[in-house]
Design a protein around this motif. Structure first.
Motif, PDB file in Angstrom:
ATOM      1  N   ALA A  38       0.817  -1.213   0.000  1.00  0.00           N
ATOM      2  CA  ALA A  38       0.000   0.000   0.000  1.00  0.00           C
ATOM      3  C   ALA A  38       0.855   1.269   0.000  1.00  0.00           C
ATOM      4  CB  ALA A  38      -0.919   0.007   1.214  1.00  0.00           C
TER       5      ALA A  38
ATOM      6  N   GLU B 279      -5.902  -2.125   1.813  1.00  0.00           N
ATOM      7  CA  GLU B 279      -6.513  -1.692   0.551  1.00  0.00           C
ATOM      8  C   GLU B 279      -7.048  -0.274   0.669  1.00  0.00           C
ATOM      9  OE1 GLU B 279      -7.824  -1.472  -3.317  1.00  0.00           O
ATOM     10  OE2 GLU B 279      -6.320  -2.743  -2.344  1.00  0.00           O
TER      11      GLU B 279
ATOM     12  N   ARG C 188      -4.063   1.922   0.418  1.00  0.00           N
ATOM     13  CA  ARG C 188      -3.530   1.936  -0.958  1.00  0.00           C
ATOM     14  C   ARG C 188      -4.338   2.889  -1.830  1.00  0.00           C
ATOM     15  NH1 ARG C 188      -4.376   0.317  -5.835  1.00  0.00           N
ATOM     16  NH2 ARG C 188      -6.415  -0.514  -5.275  1.00  0.00           N
TER      17      ARG C 188
ATOM     18  N   ARG D 280      -2.823   6.595  -3.281  1.00  0.00           N
ATOM     19  CA  ARG D 280      -2.625   6.678  -4.746  1.00  0.00           C
ATOM     20  C   ARG D 280      -3.616   7.613  -5.431  1.00  0.00           C
ATOM     21  NH1 ARG D 280      -0.906   0.445  -6.420  1.00  0.00           N
ATOM     22  NH2 ARG D 280       0.780   0.294  -4.885  1.00  0.00           N
TER      23      ARG D 280
END
Length: 387
Positions: A308, A379, A382, A386
């Protein structure tokens, strides 16, 4: 103008502010929205073991008054703690040296007041559990930080202690430690304990995360030094945070001083909590199942967080924390934590709570929450990082 005392100047324990912010965020979410992932506080998501709770219910239903106990607690509980020391570490401890306290939080001021005078210097590894320094400061003592990093596994060394001039009056060690989760090996703890005893430095050994280690052997300072003070608690491995019950193993010279302080400051730990705590020692299967869940959470995060974007993690030998270097992402962990809560719905604690000098480059993530929540965290992180 009326004056205020030294204690009024104690800094906040920032994780409590993060808890409040996470609670407010959770209440503000619309129906059906993803909930807040709680990774800010070192509080097991499980409650007291069933046998402990049932013992408390039986005691209450029996109609006993549940009044004050002796300041050092119920004799039967002190004897059970002493027996635990022999069973777990092979170290004989007399029940007379055991003091039952109002959590580890109640144990620290008793130990500090008995062992140190105002102005005394007490060393500790940085990062550290914030109330160490805050309580010492409120009592007029001087916290002395030993800047540690990954090269020493965020633990102090004898070389660091030898370099201090003058020598400190005391040293606090924690193994496993909060926030980094690293441990001193038995050989390292033994060497530090013996050095402290030989040089007249009072060792305070915080062992509240014992029971929660994942490969490194656990050892107690009581096995290596007749002058060390051991602090332990039912809050972490025993999953009894709100019951406010802990204990001290004291050296002979501090038994009566601590007893007198406890009589005046606390009278005794809650009677019903003492009954439950004694029964908790017989709940091994349930407690080990909790530990297995923490291990699964740890392993999932150690696998998922690097992917991540959080790939600079301290070795997580024990406890239930990951100490993450986020300097490649931010130089302000307070702002980072606030944005992560608001935008990703993840509550974690900024490193400045544990290391005022360098903590803006670190975050602490607790993994003692529900397994589903811990599995979801990488998740979410991540996607957020991003964006």
């Amino acid at each position: 103008m009326l004056k205020t005392g030294r204690g009024a100047e104690a800094p906040p324990f920032l994780v409590m502010d993060v808890i409040a912010a996470a609670n407010a965020t959770a209440l503000s979410l619309p129906p059906g929205a993803p909930g807040v992932l709680r990774m800010e506080v070192g509080q097991p998501s499980t409650g007291a073991p069933r046998g402990a709770a049932e013992a408390a219910v039986r005691a209450l239903q029996a109609g006993a008054p549940m009044g004050y106990t002796e300041a050092f607690g119920l004799r039967s509980l002190r004897e059970r703690i002493a027996r635990h020391s022999g069973e777990k570490y092979g170290t004989a401890v007399a029940a007379e040296r055991v003091a039952v306290t109002v959590g580890a939080s109640g144990a620290f001021p008793l130990a500090f007041l008995a062992a140190f005078d105002p102005g005394d210097r007490v060393a500790m590894a940085a990062p550290y559990y914030p109330p160490y320094a805050n309580i010492l400061t409120a009592l007029g003592m001087v916290p002395q930080q030993l800047p540690c990093d990954a090269t020493t596994r965020f633990q102090p060394t004898i070389a660091m202690l030898e370099a201090l001039d003058p020598r400190p009056d005391g040293l606090i060690v924690a193994s496993p430690c909060n926030p980094a989760g690293t441990m001193l090996s038995p050989e390292e703890l033994a060497a530090i304990a013996r050095w402290c005893h030989e040089h007249g430095v009072r060792l305070i050994s915080d062992e509240i995360y014992h029971g929660l280690s994942y490969g490194m052997p656990e050892s107690t300072a009581a096995a290596f030094s007749p002058s060390a003070v051991v602090v332990n608690s039912f809050s972490k491995y025993f999953s009894m945070t709100g019951w406010r019950i802990g204990w001290l193993v004291l050296p002979e010279d501090l038994v009566r001083p601590v007893e007198c302080l406890a009589q005046n400051m606390f009278i005794s730990a809650p009677h019903v909590s003492q009954v439950a705590a004694e029964a908790a020692f017989d709940c091994t299967a349930e407690l080990e199942a909790n530990k297995a869940a923490y291990r699964r959470n740890r392993d999932a995060l150690l696998a998922g967080l690097p992917a991540a974007g959080l790939d600079r993690l301290a070795e997580a030998d024990g406890a239930f924390y990951l100490w993450a270097d986020v300097s490649h992402l931010t130089n302000d962990s307070v702002d980072f934590a606030a944005r992560m809560l608001a935008e990703a719905g993840i509550a974690a604690t900024p490193g400045v709570d544990f290391d005022p000098a360098r903590g803006r480059r670190f975050m602490r993530f607790s993994y003692c929450g529900a397994e589903a929540a811990m599995a979801e965290a990488p998740e979410r992180l991540r996607r957020w990082l991003r964006r």
